[in-house]
Every structure is written in C-alpha cells, then in structure tokens.
Enzyme design. Structure first.
Site, mmCIF file in Angstrom:
data_model
loop_
_atom_site.group_PDB
_atom_site.id
_atom_site.type_symbol
_atom_site.label_atom_id
_atom_site.label_comp_id
_atom_site.label_asym_id
_atom_site.label_seq_id
_atom_site.Cartn_x
_atom_site.Cartn_y
_atom_site.Cartn_z
ATOM 1 N N ASN A 25 0.862 -1.180 0.000
ATOM 2 C CA ASN A 25 0.000 0.000 0.000
ATOM 3 C C ASN A 25 0.897 1.228 0.000
ATOM 4 O O ASN A 25 1.373 1.669 1.053
ATOM 5 C CB ASN A 25 -0.909 -0.023 1.236
ATOM 6 N N ARG B 7 -2.238 -1.745 -3.710
ATOM 7 C CA ARG B 7 -3.202 -0.662 -3.694
ATOM 8 C C ARG B 7 -2.810 0.338 -4.773
ATOM 9 O O ARG B 7 -1.691 0.850 -4.791
ATOM 10 C CB ARG B 7 -3.225 0.049 -2.346
ATOM 11 N N GLU C 142 -6.825 -1.720 5.045
ATOM 12 C CA GLU C 142 -6.902 -1.945 3.610
ATOM 13 C C GLU C 142 -6.234 -3.257 3.212
ATOM 14 O O GLU C 142 -6.614 -3.885 2.216
ATOM 15 C CB GLU C 142 -6.242 -0.798 2.840
#
Length: 369
Positions: free
Chosen positions: A7, A52, A347
C-alpha cells in the site's frame, strides 16, 4: 495463500504479508525506506502480490491481474493522482521484477465508488469534458471506506445492509464516504484526491475560478498545480502538515495554528453532514486513518457540532480509544440515535481478500487439463 500486500500512500508505505487471514508481518515505512523494506519481505515465500492503486479511472473497476497493458493503463492515469500513482507504479515494477512468476493484482481505490449514482459522480461541465476527457467524480480511499463500513457493522453487531454509514478516513490525505447499506453513494474527493476535506498539504475544495485567476495574475500553471497538492492545506495555513504539531501550537495560543484547526474542523463537520444528507440520515459515523484513530480531541471537535444528526460522544470512551494501543471501539454516547466508532484502517485485509477472490479459479490453481 500467502499474499503480499503493498500500500504505497502519499506519506507512507504499508507492507503486509498475510497467510490466508493471518498476518505474518506488517510494517509501515517512510517512502524513502520503502525499497529496502520491500526487498526484505520479497525474500519470503509469496504466492501472490496485491497492490493498492489509487486511481483506476473508468477502465479498472475491480481487482485486475497486472500485465504490461494494465501497467500502461495505470501509467496513463498518473496525472489524475500525481502524489500516489507514481509510488504504486514503482512498487508494481519492483515486485514484478523480483517475482516474475507470481501473480500481481492491482486493487483500485476508485472501484468501491463505481456504485455512486450519476447524480453524485457527474460534474456540470461540457459534454466533451465528460465523454472524451473522462472528467467526473471518481472518489478515493475506497479500500479503506469499504473496510470501515464493514468493520463498523461488526462492532455494533448490526447487519451492514441496514446501516447508513459515514466513514471518515482522516490522515495526511483524508476523505469521507456515504456508505448506504454497503454501497458508496457519495464521497468528498472528486476527479483527483485533491478535493474535499482540508488535508496535510492539499487544499481540499476550492472555487474552480481560483487557479485561472492566480495564473492570470502571473503564476505558472505547473506551480499552481503543485501548490494545490503539496503546499496547501494545513501546511499553507499553519506552516506544518502534521495535525499533532498544529494542536501543540494551538495550546500555546498560536493564531495561525488556531485558524488552521478551525478551518479543518469546519470543513469536516460540514462534509459529514453532506454525506448524511446523501443517505437521508446517518446511523453510524466511523473514524479511521492516522488522525481518526489516534486523536480523540479532533474526533470530539467534529462530533460536538453534529448533535442535530443524532451523534454524540462518550467522553471517557473517546479519550481511551486509539490512545493505549486498542483502536476498534464504540465511542458514541448511549441513548442517541446515531452510533460513533473508531477503528483501525485495514486496507490490507480488503486487498488480500480481493486477490484471493480473483485468483481462486485462476493462475494459482492446478490446470485440470
């Protein structure tokens, strides 16, 4: 399946290795240290990598296996998210080079917002802008908003499909989302991640006539674009992009810091109300992100102005949540129609789940012949 989740954000890089649902390792590093940290974790056994990616435009509306064509498509969207797309591309290229035989999956922040109705995502601009130039509200932080809505329902012991949730993902980048029974119906960021709330270095919402005006007064167009992303927000108002510094200076009576905090809170309150209006009310307000998770004072500053929405905090619960290590908690006052929760942004779990869902019948399965 052991899934490496990368991420790459605007101010940090989060790297997690998950074995199924279990976390093997998690680390958050500064962007300058990301290459070394990623190199170490790539020495572990990895079955798939989930990345991500902030902007998927209209092309990428779900998790996508990455090949050269997909990489080029992500590159094509760099101008729409200049602080984010570059780091994600760097991580993609490094992981593909290190693990050429391992599936790489791009998971897009914009995908969660594809459920927004046309009334919410359409800008009132000329047809060519909308049709050819792809100008519309995309929304961002979708992976975080999806997790927040789901986890808030779990904390409250209520079905997600029955809740109108305003998710407040507050960090150096920040946005709100109206999640109506599990579906995004409105959000504060727009065509790029610059819109909406006041952020660390980003202006948030701005009259669209301001950029052409200051350019007409002699400023360079490129410098104006850079300023709105990197030199505005709290940085412009208080000289610091870190809300912890701003709060410390407020306590010393610093006028610039006090104004910056007032502007930040005013915008946040107003836009929480706007998200509630998009759903006809709010059943739960969920805070996440570095600021949302660890700043009880700022949560209180926002919620104290939202009593008309049925929201109120329990002072003791709020003061304890996110301070002593425990994040996920119900912090709303009893006896009010709206609940308030704070939770850790995860996430990584959403990305790992999307990777598993995409690949369960894909390249990681034996070919039945």
């Amino acid at each position: 399946m052991r899934t490496l989740v990368i991420n790459a954000g605007s101010s940090s890089v989060k790297i997690a290795l998950l074995d199924g649902h279990e976390v093997v390792s998690r680390e958050t590093v500064e962007p300058d240290d990301a290459q070394d940290a990623l190199g170490k974790v790539l020495e572990e056994r990895v079955d798939a990598v989930g990345h991500r990616v902030v902007h998927g435009g209209t092309r990428f509306t779900g998790p996508t296996l990455v090949d050269d064509d997909v990489l080029a498509g992500i590159e094509d969207l760099r101008a729409m998210a200049p602080l984010h797309q570059g780091p994600a591309l760097d991580a993609l290229r490094q992981a593909r080079a290190a693990l050429p035989d391992v599936a790489q999956v791009a998971c897009f922040d914009t995908a969660f917002h594809t459920t927004m109705p046309a009334a919410a995502h359409t800008y009132a601009v000329p047809a060519r802008w909308r049709d050819e130039l792809r100008v519309r509200r995309y929304g961002f932080h979708g992976l975080a908003h999806e997790w927040s809505a789901r986890r808030a329902a779990e904390l409250l012991g209520r079905p997600l499909e029955q809740l109108r949730t305003v998710t407040a993902h507050l960090g150096s980048g920040a946005s709100l989302c109206a999640v109506d029974r599990g579906r995004s119906v409105d959000t504060t960021m727009g065509f790029t991640p610059t819109a909406g709330l006041v952020m660390g270095t980003r202006s948030g919402d701005l009259d669209p006539s301001v950029p052409p005006y200051v350019i007409g007064e002699g400023l360079d167009a490129g410098d104006v674009a850079t300023a709105l992303d990197r030199k505005s927000g709290l940085q412009a108002l208080a000289g610091s992009s870190d809300l912890r510094d701003v709060l410390a200076r407020v306590d010393t009576g610093d006028d610039d810091a006090t104004l910056a905090l007032d502007v930040w809170v005013h915008r946040a309150r107003a836009l929480v109300a706007a998200m509630a209006a998009a759903m006809g009310g709010v059943d739960v307000l969920a805070f996440s992100g570095g600021v949302g998770e660890h700043q009880p004072r700022l949560r209180a500053a926002i919620v104290d102005g939202l009593g008309f929405l049925g929201l109120a905090l329990d002072a003791e619960r709020n003061a304890a949540a996110g301070v002593d290590g425990e994040v996920d908690a119900v912090i709303g006052a009893d006896g009010h129609p709206g609940a308030v929760v704070v939770l850790e942004a995860r996430e990584d779990l959403v990305i790992a789940g999307q990777v598993r869902d995409l690949l369960e019948d894909g390249p990681l399965q034996d070919d039945p012949g």
